[in-house]
Design an enzyme around this catalytic site. Structure first.
Site, PDB file in Angstrom:
ATOM      1  N   PRO A   1       0.826  -1.183   0.000  1.00  0.00           N
ATOM      2  CG  PRO A   1      -0.491  -1.462   1.849  1.00  0.00           C
ATOM      3  CD  PRO A   1       0.660  -2.038   1.134  1.00  0.00           C
ATOM      4  CD  GLU A   2       2.543   4.479  -4.053  1.00  0.00           C
ATOM      5  OE1 GLU A   2       2.607   5.696  -3.826  1.00  0.00           O
ATOM      6  OE2 GLU A   2       2.899   3.963  -5.130  1.00  0.00           O
TER       7      GLU A   2
ATOM      8  CG  HIS B   1       2.939 -15.843   3.901  1.00  0.00           C
ATOM      9  ND1 HIS B   1       4.245 -16.232   4.058  1.00  0.00           N
ATOM     10  CD2 HIS B   1       2.532 -16.390   2.737  1.00  0.00           C
ATOM     11  CE1 HIS B   1       4.621 -16.969   3.024  1.00  0.00           C
ATOM     12  NE2 HIS B   1       3.598 -17.081   2.211  1.00  0.00           N
TER      13      HIS B   1
ATOM     14  NE  ARG C   1       8.218  -8.887  -2.310  1.00  0.00           N
ATOM     15  CZ  ARG C   1       8.487  -7.970  -3.235  1.00  0.00           C
ATOM     16  NH1 ARG C   1       7.489  -7.275  -3.769  1.00  0.00           N
ATOM     17  NH2 ARG C   1       9.702  -7.748  -3.618  1.00  0.00           N
TER      18      ARG C   1
ATOM     19  NE  ARG D   1      19.805  16.261  -3.268  1.00  0.00           N
ATOM     20  CZ  ARG D   1      18.946  15.477  -2.609  1.00  0.00           C
ATOM     21  NH1 ARG D   1      18.146  16.009  -1.690  1.00  0.00           N
ATOM     22  NH2 ARG D   1      18.885  14.189  -2.863  1.00  0.00           N
TER      23      ARG D   1
END
Length: 277
Positions: free
Chosen positions: A2-3, A92, A115, A158
DNA sequence: CGTAGACCCTGCGCGC
DNA sequence: TGCGCGCAGGGTCTAC
């Protein structure tokens, strides 16, 4: 994973269902996450009541009435699942939180993460902001600290590609791989452009694009992609329209050029060569 | 210092 | 059908 919009959606879903619940038991089935889960930290949760559900960057913060905070990061594949304790276990399901006195009575909250890039900690609430996990984090993209002044100062000199710059949590938190590409498309900025070589006017466009895309995604209930699920374990949300992400070869909806894919910092970037400069 | 790359791990879709 | 490969929404650490 998820973001930020997905984490925010999960936060809201958990708050609605679990605020006020008490931790009756915690089972640690697999401690090997991004950092090992510490049993002595989990022990702090026994009998504690979940009082407040917050978010900082992509971290879920669940405060308790014991001055502790359950900190959860979902990594790439993490999920929070609320259901019955008797529900069949997934290979999991790494942590099981048995909760009582929730709005729905006794339920089990599970942290599932194939993961294992996720993270589960229990920290003192008062020390969250100064903790090493959080101390280096930049402003929230939807908050007042993500100002044009901040962005201009951070970008000055930058040479990093602006895509990498946007995804640097020291600059601004919560902009993940999908929304970085989407925000740059909206702002008409090429992902490889050096951050320090973007005018203040265009940085302001970018700031607005970041905020708009995240806000829209939160409103849409989080983009649904692959293995993402809401706290109920359902795939229920409508994705917001992604204009370039995962659309290599398709026509840009703005200028009809073919969307391209490139790799930056090991991550896929999608952009339109016709209208991003 | 800033930056690029490796690495952590499993699952899935694809081409052969 | 089976197998190997590349790729996946994140974050951190190392080497240059």
């Amino acid at each position: 994973m998820p973001e930020l919009p997905e984490v925010e959606t999960i936060r809201a879903g958990l708050a609605a269902r679990l605020q006020g619940a008490r931790v009756a038991d915690v089972t640690l089935r697999e401690p090997r996450l991004r950092a090992p889960v510490q049993q002595d930290e989990l022990d702090l949760l026994f009998g504690a009541r979940l009082t407040r559900f917050r978010r900082r960057a992509k971290y879920l913060l669940m405060d308790t009435d014991r001055a502790t905070t359950l900190v959860v990061h979902l990594g790439m594949s993490g999920r929070m699942i609320v259901g019955e304790a008797a529900a069949p276990l997934d290979a999991h399901d790494h942590l099981l939180f048995d909760l009582i006195e929730s709005r729905e009575g006794s339920v089990q909250l599970r942290f599932r993460d194939p993961r294992r890039f996720g993270l589960v900690r229990v920290l003192a609430t008062a020390e969250i902001e100064s903790h090493a996990l959080f101390a280096h984090l930049g402003p929230e993209p939807l908050g007042p600290a993500f100002s044009l002044d901040h962005l201009v100062a951070a970008a000055a000199g930058r040479r990093v590609p602006v895509k990498s710059f946007l995804m640097d949590a020291r600059i601004v938190v919560g902009v993940g791989n999908i929304y970085a590409s989407e925000a740059l498309w909206r702002a008409g900025i090429h992902p490889r452009r050096a951050a320090g070589r973007i005018s203040a006017a265009r940085l302001e466009r970018l700031r607005g694009a970041v905020r708009a895309v995240l806000r829209e995604a939160i409103e849409a209930g989080g983009t649904t992609l692959r293995d993402y699920r809401d706290p109920d374990g359902n795939l229920g949300y409508f994705a917001i329209a992604l204009r370039v992400y995962d659309r290599a070869g398709e026509e840009c909806s703005r200028c009809r050029s073919a969307v391209r894919r490139l790799v930056q910092g090991g991550r896929a970037t999608y952009y339109c060569p016709g209208c991003q400069r």
